[in-house]
Design an enzyme around this catalytic site. Structure first.
Site, PDB file in Angstrom:
ATOM      1  CE  LYS A  12      -0.196  24.003 -18.346  1.00 35.04           C
ATOM      2  NZ  LYS A  12      -1.297  23.122 -17.937  1.00 35.04           N
ATOM      3  CG  ASP A  68      -7.596  22.719 -16.178  1.00 34.12           C
ATOM      4  OD1 ASP A  68      -6.888  22.594 -17.195  1.00 34.12           O
ATOM      5  OD2 ASP A  68      -8.826  22.841 -16.241  1.00 34.12           O
ATOM      6  CG  ASP A 151       1.893  33.524 -21.796  1.00 28.81           C
ATOM      7  OD1 ASP A 151       0.878  33.430 -21.084  1.00 28.81           O
ATOM      8  OD2 ASP A 151       2.956  32.922 -21.560  1.00 28.81           O
ATOM      9  CE  LYS A 171       3.738  33.295 -18.155  1.00 29.80           C
ATOM     10  NZ  LYS A 171       3.696  32.223 -19.146  1.00 29.80           N
ATOM     11  CG  HIS A 176      -1.966  32.344 -14.378  1.00 27.17           C
ATOM     12  ND1 HIS A 176      -1.298  33.222 -15.208  1.00 27.17           N
ATOM     13  CD2 HIS A 176      -2.065  31.193 -15.076  1.00 27.17           C
ATOM     14  CE1 HIS A 176      -1.019  32.619 -16.357  1.00 27.17           C
ATOM     15  NE2 HIS A 176      -1.473  31.381 -16.299  1.00 27.17           N
TER      16      HIS A 176
END
Length: 193
Positions: A12, A68, A151, A171, A176
């Site tokens: 992340k 989150d 994924d 991606k 999102h």
């Protein structure tokens, strides 16, 4: 401007740093010498994002953000949702979670799903939230080796590949998290002016 990203997930962290660019220095929890688990014990993605951001802000008084994310599957009534990270149990792996979803999806013809990310940004004790959503479908089997989480079983609408089969650069234009981070980044750019 320096911001702490309240995550221990290095995937992340690199994804977000690439999306935000060089105008902001993103520090990890490791950079601020924090290695504990941050609690996330609420019933919604929004509440968990807020809880994580304020947990770090209240402790260190550093401007920070937390996210989150949940995978929400229509035919599973929105599950795994807020429980996405530990869907198969407390010490589960990404593969365990995907296996559980694929098992629960057996026999379902409606494979519609969406990934939803909420980011909570806390600057000087004030919070702003940013949301990103991508619609897609759950595949019949695991495909691809890139990415993390779900994924390899999520194929975004309009694409023939799962997120795990796409280059990160592709991606990052549609995910999102990319959509939520784009809103965050736009807001931060205004602050920097």
């Amino acid at each position: 401007m320096e911001l702490v990203f309240a995550t221990n997930n290095l995937h992340k962290l690199s994804e977000v740093q690439e999306l935000i660019g060089e105008s902001f220095s993103i520090k990890s929890l490791k950079d601020i010498e924090f290695s504990e688990e941050i609690p996330e014990d609420h019933n919604t993605i929004e509440e968990n994002a807020t809880q994580k951001a304020f947990y770090i802000y209240d402790r260190f008084k550093l401007n920070c953000f937390a996210d989150d994310t949940g995978l929400e599957i229509e035919s599973l009534e929105g599950r795994p949702g807020v429980y996405s990270a530990r869907y198969a149990g407390p010490d589960c792996s990404f593969d365990d979670n995907m296996d559980k979803v694929l098992q629960e999806m057996r026999g379902h013809t409606n494979r519609a799903a969406r990934f939803r990310t909420v980011i909570s940004l806390v600057i000087d004790g004030k919070e702003r939230k940013f949301e990103g959503v991508v619609e897609g479908d759950i595949t019949e089997k695991i495909a691809g080796t890139k990415g993390f989480g779900y994924d390899a079983i999520f194929k975004p609408q309009g694409y023939d590949q799962t997120f795990a089969e796409m280059p990160l650069s592709e991606k990052n234009t549609i995910s999102h998290r990319a959509r939520a981070v784009a809103k965050l980044s736009g807001y931060l750019s205004l602050l920097a002016e």
